[in-house]
Write a protein that holds these residues in place. Structure first.
Motif, short mmCIF file in Angstrom:
data_model
loop_
_atom_site.label_atom_id
_atom_site.label_comp_id
_atom_site.label_asym_id
_atom_site.label_seq_id
_atom_site.Cartn_x
_atom_site.Cartn_y
_atom_site.Cartn_z
N ARG A 1 0.77 -1.33 -0.23
CA ARG A 1 0.20 0.04 0.06
C ARG A 1 1.04 1.05 0.18
O ARG A 1 0.11 2.30 0.87
CB ARG A 1 -0.95 0.10 0.87
N HIS A 2 2.05 0.87 -0.63
CA HIS A 2 2.86 2.31 -0.22
C HIS A 2 3.45 1.78 -1.95
O HIS A 2 3.38 1.90 -2.51
CB HIS A 2 4.09 1.41 0.47
N LYS A 3 3.96 3.26 -2.10
CA LYS A 3 4.93 3.85 -2.80
C LYS A 3 6.35 3.93 -3.33
O LYS A 3 6.89 4.33 -1.77
CB LYS A 3 3.95 5.13 -3.99
N LEU A 4 7.22 3.55 -3.78
CA LEU A 4 8.56 4.00 -3.20
C LEU A 4 9.14 5.11 -4.25
O LEU A 4 8.83 5.51 -5.44
CB LEU A 4 9.31 3.05 -4.56
N GLN A 5 9.64 6.08 -3.37
CA GLN A 5 10.49 7.01 -3.20
C GLN A 5 11.99 7.04 -3.54
O GLN A 5 12.79 6.71 -3.17
CB GLN A 5 10.26 8.51 -2.64
N TRP A 6 12.80 7.31 -4.96
CA TRP A 6 13.89 6.77 -4.85
C TRP A 6 14.23 8.38 -4.37
O TRP A 6 14.51 9.29 -5.61
CB TRP A 6 13.73 6.34 -6.35
N VAL A 7 15.40 7.88 -3.69
CA VAL A 7 16.90 9.20 -3.56
C VAL A 7 17.86 8.67 -3.99
O VAL A 7 18.26 9.74 -4.62
CB VAL A 7 17.01 8.82 -2.36
#
Length: 407
Positions: A34-40
């Motif tokens: 239930r999440h999205k990945l935020q790429w750093v």
């Protein structure tokens, strides 16, 4: 000897739409994420060879600090791998790992233990740590009463008390006073001479170009460029000026050097030459000779206010001298489209023997961060030779008159 190998490295953080979504994913894992990945960081690949010194640069938020944490193992990677060899010492976030209620001496002992030093080794090195940190009686005071500069002094002193195989330094040194910065960089240079591998994060152009063999530019979490420090710092400065319209251009010159050009293109340098006292164009000039830097600028669009600046740099890209027509109160107002302007800057070539380059900037104020019509590095390359003067050392001809009194 130490080395760093980074392969396919990436770091992402989970982003949830709400706290309820976070709890639901934890309680009902079989229902899917239930999440999205935020790429750093994403797909970072580079190597730092044993004994090499590499500078890491990028605007705030580019991922530099995250990359260092991944390399030192204080953060786990989402993808890829990092391999290091030898004893690693790192200065990341200022005072990282210091307990505010413990004294500086107690924190130095704990930090030394984390670096793998025995109690006997720490006791042996403590006088050296105290002397280099130079914080006086504060060494026995709680760290919570320290200024940021004092924390940095102590952290650097502990991390470098014994020469590491790999030294990783974040922007921490930027908070120190000028004297301590000088002392710290001299220790770093000595480590380099002794074979320490260095990874340095800094926005200080001079530090990158004087200490590092190579530079890496991070932009938006990706490796944007890597190469010689001068080339990468020029590209980085142009990228800052052009972060909105992205008009940075690279061009390889004869001899393998890479020229960076940026700007809107509303005005440009169409010709540049170094002239001797007779008005002849020269590429080699004698120390102290009178010269004229002639720069021809063409305005391709109406320019409300036009300023031309130039910077003379040595072969490492370090600035020798720079000025512009705004500082000289000679800015031009309302330059029309199709108008040609010829500038002549006259001065004695009081530089030491060596190869130098000229960078030019056509702007509207004293900086290229407002209206950057054109910014061009390596616009001209010339050589200074000592053909008539007594031998001297250094990058400037500052010949003194000498008086000696003997009694």
């Amino acid at each position: 000897m130490g080395a760093i190998h980074v392969s396919g490295l990436g770091k992402a953080y989970k982003q949830y739409g709400s706290h309820a979504a976070r709890v639901a994913e934890w309680v009902l894992p079989f229902c899917g994420p239930r999440h999205k990945l935020q790429w750093v960081l994403r797909d970072i690949n580079f190597q730092v060879a044993s004994g090499e010194s590499v500078g890491l640069i990028g605007i705030n938020g580019a991922g530099k600090s995250t990359l260092l944490k991944l390399i030192t193992g204080t953060t786990l990677a989402t993808t890829g791998a990092v391999a290091t060899s030898g004893r690693v010492a790192a200065l990341l976030e200022l005072g990282m790992g210091f307990h505010p209620d413990f004294s500086g001496r107690q924190n130095a002992v704990m930090a030394g233990q984390l670096l793998g030093l025995s109690n006997a080794e720490i006791a042996e090195l403590m006088p050296q740590i105290e002397a280099f940190a130079d914080i006086g009686d504060y060494i026995d005071q709680p760290v919570r009463v320290y200024s940021s500069g004092m924390q940095m002094r102590l952290a650097f002193s502990v991390a470098t008390a014994r020469r590491p195989d790999v030294l990783i330094v974040d922007e921490a040194l930027s908070v120190g006073d000028a004297y301590f910065q000088h002392k710290s960089f001299e220790r770093i240079r000595q480590f380099r001479r002794d074979g320490t591998t260095l990874l340095l994060v800094s926005h200080d152009k001079q530090a990158i170009q004087t200490v590092c063999d190579r530079a890496i530019l991070l932009d938006g979490g990706r490796l944007a460029q890597q190469g010689k420090p001068e080339q990468i710092m020029d590209y980085y400065n142009a990228l800052i000026a052009e972060r909105e319209n992205q008009t940075v251009r690279l061009r390889e010159l004869a001899g393998g050097k890479v020229q960076t050009v940026s700007g809107t293109g509303e005005a440009s340098v169409t010709d540049i030459a170094l002239l001797d006292a007779d008005g002849a164009s020269v590429e080699v000039i004698d120390v102290g000779s009178a010269v004229t830097l002639r720069v021809t600028v063409m305005a391709w669009a109406p320019i409300p206010r036009m300023v031309l600046g130039y910077m003379i740099k040595d072969r490492l890209g370090q600035p020798m001298y720079g000025t512009n027509t705004h500082l000289k109160e000679l800015a031009l107002e309302h330059v029309g489209a199709g108008q040609k302007v010829v500038y002549r800057f006259q001065f004695p070539m009081n530089l030491g023997p060596g190869t130098y380059s000229v960078a030019t900037a056509i702007v509207s104020t004293e900086t290229h961060l407002v209206n950057n019509y054109e910014w061009r590095d390596l616009a001209l390359v010339f050589t200074v030779m000592n053909m008539r003067r007594p031998h001297f050392e250094g990058s400037a001809w500052l010949d003194p008159s000498i008086e000696i009194d003997q009694t």
